[in-house]
Every structure is written in structure tokens, then in C-alpha cells.
Write a protein that holds these residues in place. Structure first.
Motif, mmCIF file in Angstrom:
data_model
loop_
_atom_site.group_PDB
_atom_site.id
_atom_site.type_symbol
_atom_site.label_atom_id
_atom_site.label_comp_id
_atom_site.label_asym_id
_atom_site.label_seq_id
_atom_site.Cartn_x
_atom_site.Cartn_y
_atom_site.Cartn_z
ATOM 1 N N ARG A 29 0.775 -1.236 -0.034
ATOM 2 C CA ARG A 29 0.217 0.160 -0.004
ATOM 3 C C ARG A 29 0.687 1.290 -0.047
ATOM 4 O O ARG A 29 0.540 2.358 0.617
ATOM 5 N N ALA A 30 2.066 0.959 -0.400
ATOM 6 C CA ALA A 30 3.024 2.438 -0.563
ATOM 7 C C ALA A 30 2.600 3.386 -1.439
ATOM 8 O O ALA A 30 1.800 2.976 -2.402
ATOM 9 N N GLU A 31 2.618 4.661 -0.902
ATOM 10 C CA GLU A 31 2.478 5.856 -2.084
ATOM 11 C C GLU A 31 3.392 5.909 -2.947
ATOM 12 O O GLU A 31 4.594 5.277 -3.076
ATOM 13 N N LYS A 32 2.873 6.592 -4.070
ATOM 14 C CA LYS A 32 3.738 6.521 -5.547
ATOM 15 C C LYS A 32 4.995 7.441 -4.965
ATOM 16 O O LYS A 32 6.233 6.951 -5.726
ATOM 17 N N GLU A 33 5.280 8.338 -4.096
ATOM 18 C CA GLU A 33 6.271 8.849 -4.078
ATOM 19 C C GLU A 33 7.460 8.087 -3.275
ATOM 20 O O GLU A 33 8.399 8.255 -3.381
ATOM 21 N N GLN A 34 6.724 7.013 -2.299
ATOM 22 C CA GLN A 34 8.041 5.939 -1.463
ATOM 23 C C GLN A 34 8.341 5.140 -2.801
ATOM 24 O O GLN A 34 9.582 4.854 -2.473
ATOM 25 N N VAL A 35 7.606 4.719 -3.546
ATOM 26 C CA VAL A 35 8.050 4.008 -4.788
ATOM 27 C C VAL A 35 9.006 4.681 -5.673
ATOM 28 O O VAL A 35 10.187 3.991 -5.929
ATOM 29 N N SER A 36 8.961 5.991 -5.765
ATOM 30 C CA SER A 36 9.893 6.824 -6.298
ATOM 31 C C SER A 36 11.341 6.888 -5.917
ATOM 32 O O SER A 36 12.274 6.600 -6.406
ATOM 33 N N PHE A 37 11.142 7.052 -4.345
ATOM 34 C CA PHE A 37 12.225 7.193 -3.585
ATOM 35 C C PHE A 37 13.022 5.941 -3.699
ATOM 36 O O PHE A 37 14.444 5.998 -3.916
ATOM 37 N N MET A 38 12.446 4.770 -3.646
ATOM 38 C CA MET A 38 13.137 3.386 -3.627
ATOM 39 C C MET A 38 13.790 3.283 -5.057
ATOM 40 O O MET A 38 14.966 2.596 -4.924
ATOM 41 N N VAL A 39 13.181 3.523 -5.963
ATOM 42 C CA VAL A 39 13.756 3.239 -7.277
ATOM 43 C C VAL A 39 14.873 4.255 -7.489
ATOM 44 O O VAL A 39 15.714 3.647 -8.059
ATOM 45 N N GLN A 40 14.927 5.381 -6.926
ATOM 46 C CA GLN A 40 16.083 6.238 -7.009
ATOM 47 C C GLN A 40 17.181 5.699 -6.397
ATOM 48 O O GLN A 40 18.435 5.375 -6.789
ATOM 49 N N ARG A 41 16.920 5.146 -5.203
ATOM 50 C CA ARG A 41 18.102 4.356 -4.325
ATOM 51 C C ARG A 41 18.688 3.284 -4.900
ATOM 52 O O ARG A 41 19.745 3.079 -5.160
ATOM 53 N N ALA A 101 16.108 12.638 -9.282
ATOM 54 C CA ALA A 101 15.559 12.210 -10.535
ATOM 55 C C ALA A 101 14.304 13.308 -10.677
ATOM 56 O O ALA A 101 13.686 13.645 -9.926
ATOM 57 N N ASP A 102 14.158 13.703 -12.114
ATOM 58 C CA ASP A 102 13.059 14.773 -12.252
ATOM 59 C C ASP A 102 11.914 14.011 -13.252
ATOM 60 O O ASP A 102 11.328 14.732 -14.071
ATOM 61 N N TRP A 103 11.937 12.797 -12.900
ATOM 62 C CA TRP A 103 10.898 11.801 -13.931
ATOM 63 C C TRP A 103 9.725 12.003 -13.320
ATOM 64 O O TRP A 103 9.555 12.273 -11.913
ATOM 65 N N ALA A 104 8.628 11.582 -14.073
ATOM 66 C CA ALA A 104 7.281 11.370 -13.597
ATOM 67 C C ALA A 104 7.125 10.398 -12.902
ATOM 68 O O ALA A 104 7.662 9.365 -13.012
ATOM 69 N N LEU A 105 6.008 10.251 -11.980
ATOM 70 C CA LEU A 105 5.560 9.215 -11.268
ATOM 71 C C LEU A 105 5.262 7.971 -11.951
ATOM 72 O O LEU A 105 5.511 6.685 -11.600
ATOM 73 N N ASP A 106 4.858 8.118 -13.307
ATOM 74 C CA ASP A 106 4.453 7.107 -14.067
ATOM 75 C C ASP A 106 5.634 6.408 -14.512
ATOM 76 O O ASP A 106 5.661 5.216 -14.675
ATOM 77 N N THR A 107 6.899 7.129 -14.718
ATOM 78 C CA THR A 107 8.264 6.750 -15.006
ATOM 79 C C THR A 107 8.774 5.821 -13.948
ATOM 80 O O THR A 107 9.205 4.626 -14.051
ATOM 81 N N SER A 108 8.721 6.194 -12.702
ATOM 82 C CA SER A 108 9.201 5.535 -11.720
ATOM 83 C C SER A 108 8.341 4.442 -11.296
ATOM 84 O O SER A 108 8.847 3.280 -10.979
ATOM 85 N N ASP A 109 7.119 4.354 -11.519
ATOM 86 C CA ASP A 109 6.213 3.163 -11.455
ATOM 87 C C ASP A 109 6.590 2.336 -12.463
ATOM 88 O O ASP A 109 6.629 0.978 -12.138
ATOM 89 N N ALA A 110 7.077 2.621 -13.708
ATOM 90 C CA ALA A 110 7.462 1.462 -14.782
ATOM 91 C C ALA A 110 8.845 1.058 -14.267
ATOM 92 O O ALA A 110 8.953 -0.130 -14.535
ATOM 93 N N LEU A 111 9.670 1.922 -13.883
ATOM 94 C CA LEU A 111 10.900 1.423 -13.559
ATOM 95 C C LEU A 111 10.705 0.337 -12.226
ATOM 96 O O LEU A 111 11.437 -0.638 -12.236
ATOM 97 N N ALA A 112 9.872 0.768 -11.377
ATOM 98 C CA ALA A 112 9.458 -0.249 -10.322
ATOM 99 C C ALA A 112 9.069 -1.716 -10.664
ATOM 100 O O ALA A 112 9.442 -2.631 -10.084
ATOM 101 N N VAL A 113 8.297 -1.710 -11.746
ATOM 102 C CA VAL A 113 7.980 -2.727 -12.481
ATOM 103 C C VAL A 113 9.047 -3.779 -13.053
ATOM 104 O O VAL A 113 9.069 -4.909 -12.834
ATOM 105 N N ALA A 114 10.018 -3.106 -13.584
ATOM 106 C CA ALA A 114 11.109 -3.607 -14.208
ATOM 107 C C ALA A 114 11.951 -4.223 -13.146
ATOM 108 O O ALA A 114 12.488 -5.471 -12.978
ATOM 109 N N ILE A 115 12.118 -3.533 -11.828
ATOM 110 C CA ILE A 115 12.825 -3.752 -10.701
ATOM 111 C C ILE A 115 12.153 -5.122 -9.912
ATOM 112 O O ILE A 115 12.811 -6.015 -9.479
ATOM 113 N N CYS A 116 11.087 -5.105 -9.900
ATOM 114 C CA CYS A 116 10.159 -6.071 -9.306
ATOM 115 C C CYS A 116 10.317 -7.510 -10.241
ATOM 116 O O CYS A 116 10.686 -8.392 -9.604
ATOM 117 N N HIS A 117 10.425 -7.395 -11.652
ATOM 118 C CA HIS A 117 10.589 -8.299 -12.418
ATOM 119 C C HIS A 117 11.896 -9.028 -12.151
ATOM 120 O O HIS A 117 12.476 -10.081 -12.060
#
Length: 173
Positions: free
Chosen positions: A126-138, A145-161
Motif C-alpha cells: 500500500r506504499a504511496e507513489k512517492e515512496q516507490v519513486s524514492f526507492m527506485v532512485q536509491r 530524478a526529475d522523472w514523472a511518477l508514471d516513469t518511476s512506476d514503470a521502473l519499479a515494475v522492471a525492478i520487481c521483475h
């Protein structure tokens, strides 16, 4: 998870589908280290008045990204909720053209529930999008990073995979 090779280095395209903004991100794993290759958002507002024009833009832009960056696998977020049935249908169609673009390039495609993606990166589904973006950057060692939250969500999907691939390799699958 589709039948994929869980050994060695791999480059993955992650997709966060949307009818107005489709986030995408390519992550490479080399010897267990994650590397950001490229990322962005397909914005469809200028594609035309017809919804089919927006779907075509998603398909063509993702196809060009696939040809340019040559990922070996794709991971896409599943549709989980929408404000109403019409929104859910549009989101499903956007997801469908993203899947079709990847399939047309011969990629194996895995899909993940949003709660699993969040849990694999942040520790809670149930993490917020901002928390996901923070972890993706780390995890990708990206500062400010100045990317959109949609971008960090996509990167999160790749990292999850990539995380699921490592678990599969450890489990001997």
C-alpha cells in the motif's frame, strides 16, 4: 512468470500502462547490479481526437523504444482499479497495445499486480507513489530524478521483475 532464462545478465522494459500517460523504463542487471538504461513517458494528449489515435501512439512509441534499446524481456503492471467501467476499459486497451508492442518484438512478457511491485520495493503493498519513486532512485543510484511518477512506476515494475527472476534462480526454477 513465463518461461524465461533466469541466468546471466538481462535488460528489462518495465511498463506502467495508461491511456493518457504510459510510463516506461529500461533496467539492466549485470552481475546483480541494477543499471538504469533509459526511461520516460508516452503522452497521448496530442495524438488526436480519436481514442484509437492515442492507442496507436502508445504502440508506435513503445515499438520504437523496443527497437532502439533492445530489451530481452518485458514486465507490465496489471490493471487493478479504475474510477468507472469506461476508465477500466480504456486502461485495459492501453495495456493491451503495450503488450502487443512487446509481443510483436518477440519478448517474453510478465505481468505483476501493483501491490506486489510496491511490496517488492518498499516492503508494503500500500506504499504511496512517492515512496516507490524514492526507492527506485536509491536502487538505481540516481540522485534527484526529475522523472514523472508514471516513469518511476514503470521502473519499479522492471525492478520487481528482476527481483522475481533472482528468486526463481535461487529456487532452481
Amino acid at each position: 512468470m513465463p518461461n524465461i532464462n533466469t541466468k546471466g545478465n538481462v535488460t528489462v522494459l518495465g511498463i506502467d500502462p495508461g491511456s493518457q500517460r504510459t510510463g516506461w523504463g529500461v533496467v539492466r542487471e549485470v552481475s546483480g547490479v541494477l543499471q538504469l538504461v533509459d526511461c520516460g513517458v508516452v503522452r497521448t494528449a496530442s495524438a488526436g481526437k480519436e481514442f484509437s489515435d492515442r492507442l496507436a501512439k502508445i504502440y508506435h512509441e513503445l515499438s520504437a523504444i523496443l527497437i532502439r534499446l533492445k530489451p530481452e524481456e518485458a514486465a507490465i503492471e496489471q490493471v487493478f482499479t479504475a474510477k468507472n467501467a469506461a476508465s477500466a476499459l480504456k486502461l485495459g486497451q492501453a495495456r493491451g497495445v503495450a503488450v502487443a508492442a512487446c509481443a510483436a518484438q518477440g519478448l517474453s512478457i510478465s505481468d505483476y499486480e501493483p501491490t506486489l511491485v510496491k511490496k517488492s520495493l518498499v516492503g508494503t503493498g500500500r506504499a504511496e507513489k512517492e515512496q516507490v519513486s524514492f526507492m527506485v532512485q536509491r536502487l538505481l543510484n540516481v540522485k534527484n530524478a526529475d522523472w514523472a511518477l508514471d516513469t518511476s512506476d514503470a521502473l519499479a515494475v522492471a525492478i520487481c521483475h528482476l527481483t522475481m527472476r533472482r528468486f526463481a534462480a535461487l529456487a532452481g526454477k
